[in-house]
Write a protein that holds these residues in place. Structure first.
Motif, PDB file in Angstrom:
ATOM      1  N   ARG A 201       0.836  -1.197   0.000  1.00 15.80           N
ATOM      2  CA  ARG A 201       0.000   0.000   0.000  1.00 15.80           C
ATOM      3  C   ARG A 201       0.872   1.249   0.000  1.00 15.80           C
ATOM      4  O   ARG A 201       2.095   1.178   0.144  1.00 15.80           O
ATOM      5  N   ASP A 202       0.220   2.400  -0.112  1.00 15.98           N
ATOM      6  CA  ASP A 202       0.968   3.653  -0.231  1.00 15.98           C
ATOM      7  C   ASP A 202       1.853   3.904   0.990  1.00 15.98           C
ATOM      8  O   ASP A 202       2.993   4.355   0.861  1.00 15.98           O
ATOM      9  N   GLY A 203       1.312   3.622   2.182  1.00 16.50           N
ATOM     10  CA  GLY A 203       2.108   3.854   3.384  1.00 16.50           C
ATOM     11  C   GLY A 203       3.350   2.982   3.428  1.00 16.50           C
ATOM     12  O   GLY A 203       4.446   3.444   3.769  1.00 16.50           O
ATOM     13  N   THR A 204       3.191   1.717   3.046  1.00 17.16           N
ATOM     14  CA  THR A 204       4.340   0.811   3.025  1.00 17.16           C
ATOM     15  C   THR A 204       5.335   1.217   1.963  1.00 17.16           C
ATOM     16  O   THR A 204       6.562   1.177   2.181  1.00 17.16           O
ATOM     17  N   ILE A 205       4.831   1.610   0.794  1.00 16.96           N
ATOM     18  CA  ILE A 205       5.724   2.052  -0.284  1.00 16.96           C
ATOM     19  C   ILE A 205       6.528   3.269   0.166  1.00 16.96           C
ATOM     20  O   ILE A 205       7.739   3.361  -0.078  1.00 16.96           O
ATOM     21  N   PHE A 206       5.852   4.183   0.839  1.00 19.18           N
ATOM     22  CA  PHE A 206       6.536   5.395   1.266  1.00 19.18           C
ATOM     23  C   PHE A 206       7.641   5.074   2.269  1.00 19.18           C
ATOM     24  O   PHE A 206       8.762   5.584   2.174  1.00 19.18           O
ATOM     25  N   LEU A 207       7.340   4.203   3.247  1.00 18.18           N
ATOM     26  CA  LEU A 207       8.314   3.900   4.301  1.00 18.18           C
ATOM     27  C   LEU A 207       9.419   2.975   3.822  1.00 18.18           C
ATOM     28  O   LEU A 207      10.580   3.116   4.230  1.00 18.18           O
ATOM     29  N   LYS A 208       9.087   2.018   2.975  1.00 19.24           N
ATOM     30  CA  LYS A 208      10.052   0.986   2.591  1.00 19.24           C
ATOM     31  C   LYS A 208      10.795   1.285   1.295  1.00 19.24           C
ATOM     32  O   LYS A 208      11.864   0.717   1.052  1.00 19.24           O
ATOM     33  N   VAL A 209      10.234   2.153   0.467  1.00 15.96           N
ATOM     34  CA  VAL A 209      10.857   2.438  -0.831  1.00 15.96           C
ATOM     35  C   VAL A 209      11.311   3.894  -0.928  1.00 15.96           C
ATOM     36  O   VAL A 209      12.482   4.187  -1.185  1.00 15.96           O
ATOM     37  N   VAL A 210      10.371   4.812  -0.695  1.00 11.17           N
ATOM     38  CA  VAL A 210      10.657   6.228  -0.929  1.00 11.17           C
ATOM     39  C   VAL A 210      11.653   6.770   0.087  1.00 11.17           C
ATOM     40  O   VAL A 210      12.629   7.444  -0.284  1.00 11.17           O
ATOM     41  N   VAL A 211      11.438   6.484   1.363  1.00 17.03           N
ATOM     42  CA  VAL A 211      12.320   7.032   2.397  1.00 17.03           C
ATOM     43  C   VAL A 211      13.763   6.530   2.237  1.00 17.03           C
ATOM     44  O   VAL A 211      14.701   7.338   2.240  1.00 17.03           O
ATOM     45  N   PRO A 212      14.003   5.216   2.079  1.00 11.75           N
ATOM     46  CA  PRO A 212      15.398   4.782   1.871  1.00 11.75           C
ATOM     47  C   PRO A 212      16.025   5.354   0.610  1.00 11.75           C
ATOM     48  O   PRO A 212      17.203   5.724   0.615  1.00 11.75           O
ATOM     49  N   ALA A 213      15.241   5.427  -0.477  1.00 11.73           N
ATOM     50  CA  ALA A 213      15.802   5.952  -1.722  1.00 11.73           C
ATOM     51  C   ALA A 213      16.095   7.449  -1.628  1.00 11.73           C
ATOM     52  O   ALA A 213      16.968   7.961  -2.346  1.00 11.73           O
ATOM     53  N   SER A 214      15.388   8.151  -0.750  1.00 14.00           N
ATOM     54  CA  SER A 214      15.598   9.591  -0.593  1.00 14.00           C
ATOM     55  C   SER A 214      16.693   9.920   0.405  1.00 14.00           C
ATOM     56  O   SER A 214      17.115  11.084   0.481  1.00 14.00           O
ATOM     57  N   ALA A 215      17.136   8.935   1.167  1.00 15.41           N
ATOM     58  CA  ALA A 215      18.114   9.194   2.235  1.00 15.41           C
ATOM     59  C   ALA A 215      19.380   9.886   1.738  1.00 15.41           C
ATOM     60  O   ALA A 215      19.854  10.833   2.385  1.00 15.41           O
ATOM     61  N   PRO A 216      19.978   9.470   0.609  1.00 14.39           N
ATOM     62  CA  PRO A 216      21.186  10.186   0.152  1.00 14.39           C
ATOM     63  C   PRO A 216      20.931  11.662  -0.123  1.00 14.39           C
ATOM     64  O   PRO A 216      21.764  12.512   0.208  1.00 14.39           O
ATOM     65  N   PHE A 217      19.785  11.995  -0.712  1.00 12.60           N
ATOM     66  CA  PHE A 217      19.463  13.394  -0.990  1.00 12.60           C
ATOM     67  C   PHE A 217      19.285  14.170   0.311  1.00 12.60           C
ATOM     68  O   PHE A 217      19.743  15.309   0.441  1.00 12.60           O
ATOM     69  N   ILE A 218      18.618  13.538   1.281  1.00 13.75           N
ATOM     70  CA  ILE A 218      18.381  14.222   2.555  1.00 13.75           C
ATOM     71  C   ILE A 218      19.699  14.526   3.258  1.00 13.75           C
ATOM     72  O   ILE A 218      19.913  15.628   3.782  1.00 13.75           O
ATOM     73  N   LEU A 219      20.601  13.550   3.272  1.00  9.06           N
ATOM     74  CA  LEU A 219      21.878  13.743   3.962  1.00  9.06           C
ATOM     75  C   LEU A 219      22.742  14.787   3.262  1.00  9.06           C
ATOM     76  O   LEU A 219      23.425  15.585   3.917  1.00  9.06           O
ATOM     77  N   VAL A 220      22.711  14.820   1.938  1.00  8.92           N
ATOM     78  CA  VAL A 220      23.429  15.874   1.221  1.00  8.92           C
ATOM     79  C   VAL A 220      22.816  17.233   1.524  1.00  8.92           C
ATOM     80  O   VAL A 220      23.521  18.230   1.740  1.00  8.92           O
ATOM     81  N   GLY A 221      21.480  17.282   1.563  1.00 11.82           N
ATOM     82  CA  GLY A 221      20.817  18.535   1.933  1.00 11.82           C
ATOM     83  C   GLY A 221      21.160  18.982   3.335  1.00 11.82           C
ATOM     84  O   GLY A 221      21.310  20.180   3.597  1.00 11.82           O
TER      85      GLY A 221
END
Length: 275
Positions: A183-203
Motif C-alpha cells: 500500500r501507499d504507506g508501506t511504499i513510502f516507508l520501505k521504498v521512498v524514504v530509503p531511496a531519498s536518504a542520500p538526498f536528505i543527507l546531502v541537503g
C-alpha cells in the motif's frame, strides 16, 4: 607413404597471450590523510610566507596561535565556541526536522506541492540575512531571532533536497512494490524514504554550511558572546589575530560536524554504488 617422405610437422595450438595484469585500483594511490596533511602544511607555509611580506599587516600563524592560547587560557574561546555551537545546532536541528517532512509532502502529494512550492521558492530567493531586521522587530533581541535566522538558512537548503529525493525515486521501484501488493504507506516507508536518504543527507550537509555561514550575521543581534560577536568586536580595534582565531574555530567546528554527517551518510547508504 614412402620411406623417403618426411612426416608432416604437427604444430602445437597457438595459445592466446595472457592478458596483462590489471593495475590495482588502489595501487600507487596516496592515502587521503597524507594528502590532507600535505595540504595543511602547504597552506600554513603559504600563509606564513604572505604574512612575512607584510601584506596589510596580516598576522602570521605564530601570532594567531599565541592569541588563541590567550583566549583559551582565560576561557573566552570556549565560552564563545559553546554559545555559537548551541545556536547553530538548535537552528540546524529545527530547520532539518521541519524540512524533511515538508519536502516529503511536496514530493509525494501534488496538492501539497502546489500549495507549498511557491512559498519555498520565494523565500529561497530572499537571503536569510535580509530577514534580520524583520526578526528583530518581531522577535526582539534575545536568542530567538538569532536561532530563527539560522533555522531559516538550514531549512531552505534542506527542504529542496528532501523534495528532490522523493521526486527522483525511480518509478519502477514504486510500480514493483504496488504489483507485490504494497500500500501507499508501506511504499513510502520501505521504498521512498530509503531511496531519498542520500538526498536528505546531502541537503543536511548543505544546510549545515548555510547555518554556519549565517552565524556571524545572526550574532549581530545584540549578542554578548559567540564567535561572530568576538570577531565583530575585534574588528572595531583592528585586532586581526582574534578575527583569525574566530575564523579558524568556525572552520574547525564546521569541518568536524560535516565529517560526522558524512560518516552517517556512508553508514546509511552502504547499498549505493560508490566510486
Amino acid at each position: 607413404m614412402s620411406s623417403t617422405e618426411t612426416p608432416p610437422k604437427r604444430f602445437a595450438p597457438v595459445k592466446d597471450p595472457a592478458p596483462p595484469p590489471r593495475a590495482s585500483r588502489r595501487g600507487g594511490r596516496v592515502p587521503a590523510p597524507v594528502l590532507n596533511l600535505i595540504a595543511l602544511v602547504a597552506g600554513i607555509g603559504l600563509w606564513a610566507w604572505v604574512a612575512s611580506l607584510g601584506v596589510q599587516a596580516l598576522p602570521g600563524p605564530v601570532a594567531v596561535a599565541g592569541r588563541a592560547a590567550d583566549l583559551i587560557a582565560d576561557g573566552t574561546l570556549a565560552d564563545d565556541a559553546l554559545a555559537s555551537l548551541r545556536r547553530v545546532l538548535t537552528g540546524f536541528a529545527l530547520g532539518t526536522a521541519l524540512a524533511v517532512p515538508v519536502g516529503f509532502l511536496m514530493g509525494w502529494y501534488p496538492v501539497a506541492r502546489g500549495l507549498l512550492e511557491p512559498y519555498v521558492q520565494f523565500f529561497r530567493t530572499v537571503p536569510p540575512l535580509a530577514m534580520i531586521p524583520l526578526a528583530i522587530v518581531l522577535l526582539g533581541i534575545g536568542e530567538l531571532p538569532k536561532i530563527f535566522v539560522i533555522f531559516l538558512a538550514a531549512f531552505l537548503s534542506s527542504v529542496v533536497a528532501a523534495f528532490q529525493g522523493v521526486v527522483g525515486v525511480e518509478r519502477t521501484l514504486i510500480d514493483a512494490a504496488r504489483v507485490l501488493g504494497a500500500r501507499d504507506g508501506t511504499i513510502f516507508l520501505k521504498v521512498v524514504v530509503p531511496a531519498s536518504a542520500p538526498f536528505i543527507l546531502v541537503g543536511m550537509r548543505i544546510g549545515l554550511g548555510s547555518a554556519w555561514g549565517t552565524l556571524v550575521a545572526a550574532e549581530l543581534i545584540a549578542a554578548q558572546e559567540g564567535l561572530g560577536f568576538r570577531m565583530q568586536n575585534a574588528q572595531l580595534y583592528y585586532d586581526l589575530p582574534t578575527i583569525f582565531v574566530g575564523l579558524i574555530t568556525i572552520g574547525l567546528l564546521g569541518l568536524v560536524m560535516d565529517r560526522l554527517l558524512l560518516l552517517a551518510e556512508h553508514r546509511l547508504t552502504r547499498w549505493q554504488e560508490t566510486r
